[in-house]
Design an enzyme around this catalytic site. Structure first.
Site, short mmCIF file in Angstrom:
data_model
loop_
_atom_site.label_atom_id
_atom_site.label_comp_id
_atom_site.label_asym_id
_atom_site.label_seq_id
_atom_site.Cartn_x
_atom_site.Cartn_y
_atom_site.Cartn_z
N HIS A 168 0.84 -1.20 0.00
CA HIS A 168 0.00 0.00 0.00
C HIS A 168 0.88 1.25 0.00
O HIS A 168 0.63 2.20 -0.76
CB HIS A 168 -0.90 0.03 1.24
CG HIS A 168 -2.19 -0.72 1.08
ND1 HIS A 168 -2.24 -2.09 1.03
CD2 HIS A 168 -3.48 -0.29 0.96
CE1 HIS A 168 -3.51 -2.48 0.91
NE2 HIS A 168 -4.28 -1.40 0.85
N HIS A 219 0.69 -3.05 9.42
CA HIS A 219 2.12 -2.93 9.13
C HIS A 219 2.82 -2.23 10.27
O HIS A 219 2.20 -1.50 11.05
CB HIS A 219 2.36 -2.15 7.83
CG HIS A 219 2.02 -2.90 6.59
ND1 HIS A 219 2.82 -3.92 6.10
CD2 HIS A 219 0.97 -2.81 5.74
CE1 HIS A 219 2.27 -4.41 5.00
NE2 HIS A 219 1.15 -3.76 4.76
#
Length: 565
Positions: A168, A219
């Site tokens: 992302h 993350h």
């Protein structure tokens, strides 16, 4: 050579070779017998030491402490910032960094004449998905541990991938850097306020996606930092070499296109084998197919009378004032429908045609087997697959996806391991903490107020409207809970063995069983899926860039052929 008419259970059993057993064996059968040890995670890092080359395992061992070091800080950050409104915002905006969003959005840029920008985005996103997936499968680093983190996501597949680096972040930063550069190159062509607004929007988009990955517990800091640097590097490569490559394809001989195809196929072939059944490779293959189809379309379309050469060859002629809103809407809907029709028809067709071909190749030892994929000689046909495509879902899933976008709170807020990589790291971390506790003179005690909600204790996934019961516990208690949950207490209350106590073999096996039984059973993956994805997505690239624009002109939804002669 013979094929076997077997059920899915037999398919799974047939795949129990050392190189394939991890991905397609049934987790329930693996944990049904207390005497049978799990294939991996028995000791600290044993699973990865067995499956990875020594240099990759050494690199992974060097980076794992960073993942574990940053986890309590991420949990603290999540606890301090988390609110229902931010949950909704970051869960929804995460869709703006997904493969699906870009694959739906990019064809529209081509159809509206923004070929220069669209080709740049195709190249950058394909490179971002490939190289971030390459690094993920190379190093096999897990996402931040859950618990203590809550994972907030509208995607059911994201947590099944490794965490390092963040794709992302790679996508968002590459797009933002490229757009900002293009704006600055043509600043005199824009109104000052528009120039500042678009540039600010690009910065905000990238920063929002990166922070959202931390906030959503998907993350860690290392993941987004390296992902962002990778995205910036890809954008710079596109800025320097992008125009040269476009003209090299469109103005050059067919040999240039064939060289590009060869390079892409070689990159797909050298993609690292992961230690776990990670879908990163599938996404890389899909975008590799898009690149192949895009280059074929650009090369051929630029030589037809349906395209123009401004700003670059193979541009689709489009003027909104001439075409009008109605035609623009109709051609967009038609173009999207044709892409889904192509996918819906070609995928089952290839699943029928390719297995016999693969069996012949396998018998001649010309196949290129890959871990976690079942060889064609071990099955007769490919059954209907579900959840096998993270880039463009089947049309039947669109209503569900649209409902999630309309009602973003109806998403999964989950706590607990969601993939094999999560489970292995949880076990390894617990074992390390137990050994440390046994060597410590401190008496084990559970901090007061370190209780978890039933959601966290069970480690189960919940997909419900966000409520107060899913909000995090106070920050201080959450950090203590992290130490308790990950360093001491197992997930199941009946397995609450303090870390300093020596576990019996039965307790060790029960703990593993409890942990692995929470994971979804891995589906059978077939060797023909790789080539199928390449062909299907190459076709999608060609349809979007050449097929649909020509069709628009033929059916009267374009600018008119006389304008492009």
């Amino acid at each position: 050579m013979c094929s076997h008419n077997v059920s899915e259970k037999a398919h799974i059993a047939a795949s129990q070779s050392p190189a394939e057993s991890e991905s397609i064996s049934s987790l329930s059968s693996r944990t049904a017998s207390p005497e049978r040890q799990l294939d991996a995670g028995n000791k600290h890092h044993d699973h990865y030491a067995r499956r990875l080359p020594k240099w990759r395992n050494t690199l992974r061992r060097a980076l794992i402490p960073i993942v574990r070091w940053e986890t309590p800080y991420l949990a603290y950050l999540q606890d301090k910032l988390r609110t229902p409104a931010l949950d909704t915002y970051f869960a929804w905006t995460a869709n703006l960094g997904t493969h699906t969003f870009y694959m739906v959005f990019l064809p529209m840029l081509f159809w509206c004449g923004y070929t220069n920008l669209a080709r740049a985005l195709v190249h950058m996103l394909a490179a971002g998905i490939f190289w971030s997936g390459f690094l993920k499968d190379l190093v096999c680093l897990p996402r931040p541990l859950s618990p203590p983190l809550y994972r907030i996501s509208m995607s059911g597949s994201a947590a099944l991938e490794y965490g390092f680096p963040s794709s992302h972040s790679t996508n968002a930063v590459s797009v933002a850097v490229y757009i900002i550069h293009m704006l600055r190159q043509s600043s005199d062509q824009h109104h000052p306020q528009v120039y500042l607004a678009v540039q600010g929007l690009a910065y905000f988009y990238a920063i929002s996606i990166v922070i959202g990955r931390l906030y959503c517990g998907m993350h860690g800091f290392l993941d987004v930092i390296v992902g962002s640097l990778l995205g910036a590097g890809i954008a710079m490569a596109q800025i320097v070499f992008g125009n040269w490559f476009d003209f090299w394809i469109t103005d050059g001989p067919v040999a240039n296109f064939l060289i590009t195809v060869l390079v892409v196929l070689v990159l797909v072939r050298v993609h690292p084998e992961p230690a776990d059944d990670c879908p990163c490779f599938d996404d890389s293959v899909a975008f590799a197919g898009v690149v192949i189809g895009a280059q074929l379309a650009a090369w051929h379309y630029s030589g037809t009378s349906f395209s123009i050469d401004t700003p670059i060859p193979s541009t689709v002629p489009f003027d909104f004032h001439r075409v009008g809103l109605l035609k623009t809407t109709v051609r967009t809907l038609m173009g999207v429908v044709l892409i889904f029709v192509w996918r819906a028809t070609m995928k089952p067709t290839l699943f029928k045609v390719l297995p016999p071909v693969f069996r012949v190749l396998e018998q001649a030892r010309l196949n290129l087997p890959r871990a976690f994929f079942l060889n064609a000689s071990k099955y007769e046909s490919v059954p209907p697959l579900h959840g096998d495509d993270n880039v463009i879902p089947p049309a039947s899933e669109l209503p569900h996806m649209l409902n999630n976008l309309v009602h973003p709170r109806k998403r999964s807020v989950s706590v607990g391991p969601q993939s094999a990589a999560d489970a292995y790291e949880t076990l390894a971390y617990r074992n390390r903490r137990r050994r440390e506790s046994m060597n410590s003179s401190d008496e084990f005690s559970v901090p007061e107020g370190a209780a978890w909600t039933s959601t966290a204790q069970n480690g189960k996934h919940h997909g419900s409207t966000l409520g107060v019961d899913l909000l995090p516990t106070p920050a201080a208690s959450r950090v203590h809970s992290y130490e308790t949950m990950m360093g001491t207490a197992p997930i199941s209350p009946r397995l609450a063995t303090p870390p300093g106590d020596v576990q019996t073999p039965g307790e060790v096996e029960n703990e593993k069983r409890e942990l692995f039984m929470q994971l979804p059973k891995p589906r059978v993956r077939y060797d023909v899926e790789v080539v199928t994805k390449l062909i299907v997505y190459a076709g999608i690239g060609w349809i979007a860039i050449e097929g649909n624009p020509i069709l628009f002109e033929v059916v009267g939804l374009g600018m008119g052929k006389a304008l492009v002669l």
